[in-house]
Design a protein around this motif. Sequence first.
Motif, PDB file in Angstrom:
ATOM      1  N   MET A   3       0.828  -1.189   0.000  1.00 23.64           N
ATOM      2  CA  MET A   3       0.000   0.000   0.000  1.00 23.64           C
ATOM      3  C   MET A   3       0.872   1.252   0.000  1.00 23.64           C
ATOM      4  N   GLU A  65      -7.833   1.409   4.197  1.00 21.63           N
ATOM      5  CA  GLU A  65      -6.653   0.549   4.214  1.00 21.63           C
ATOM      6  C   GLU A  65      -7.032  -0.884   4.561  1.00 21.63           C
ATOM      7  N   SER A  66      -7.895  -1.073   5.561  1.00 21.32           N
ATOM      8  CA  SER A  66      -8.290  -2.423   5.952  1.00 21.32           C
ATOM      9  C   SER A  66      -9.141  -3.087   4.876  1.00 21.32           C
ATOM     10  N   ARG A  69      -6.844  -4.054   2.005  1.00 22.17           N
ATOM     11  CA  ARG A  69      -5.989  -5.191   2.353  1.00 22.17           C
ATOM     12  C   ARG A  69      -6.775  -6.495   2.221  1.00 22.17           C
ATOM     13  N   THR A  73      -6.152  -9.262  -1.161  1.00 19.78           N
ATOM     14  CA  THR A  73      -5.612 -10.600  -0.912  1.00 19.78           C
ATOM     15  C   THR A  73      -6.434 -11.674  -1.617  1.00 19.78           C
TER      16      THR A  73
END
Length: 284
Positions: A3, A65-66, A69, A73
């Motif tokens: 990131m 951001e979370s 993420r 993935t």
Amino acid sequence: MTMPPHCPPGTAGAPATYVFAVCGPDRPAHPGSAAGHPGGGPLRFLAVGALRAVVQDVPADAFSESALRERLTDPAELERCARAHHDVVTAAAAGGPVVPLPLATLYLGDERAAAALAENQERFRTVLDRTAGRAEWAVKVYLAQPAAVTAPPAAPAGTPPPGTDPGPGRETGRAYLNRLRGLRQQREARQDSALAAAEQVDSAVRQLAAGSVRRRPHGPEATGQGRTQVMNAAYLIAEESSGHLASTIGQLRSTPGFDGIEIEVSGPWAPYSFTDGGVHAGQQ
């Protein structure tokens, strides 16, 4: 996927500014026909000093951001996000030189985006000047391995150890080891020839290029079994030289000593590999 440090934490209900690329001021009224990320607003330009950025309003909670993420993935979701990003960069590049920005370049609003991007105006100008009228081409060289070379021979059942009598019609252990050694030497010779061929390809293509980047070759998990990638490179080539590139690759493919050598060429692409350091100057 790393990131970027400016990726914001996200604020529920508030839009974030997603930045795809930076371009010069002399552009059409609209940044291109691509749709951008699903759920976001229309693509638009954002003034960055004398330059312009191609941006989209996206829900900050979906691009926090979370959330990113978790989404990135997932291979399928990563591919969707990367494809949306690439499509916008490609559409913008159709109107002139662009500086592609990394996937998931986000800011909490236009003001923060413009301020942060403005700090790199000089670098953006340098890249835009360098890549104007040029495109990125990827060139990869592979060594196709015959099955007899890639798979070690199995020892015949009941092969006696070296120095013992195998009996009539049976291979000695020493003969088996010699055969194994011969196959290893064949693999090494083929690998050396492939590396020499890759250097020949690189030298020929660099004669056409304003810059080049060599990367670590991919392993078999990316290339598949039965062939070995020996060169993974990108070149910055003038638009009018694309035909010359095709003829050069055609000549290389028919070069004596290139048996078993595969050359893959893809492009033209936006200059992803030429937006910062690591570029080796070629002919201007």
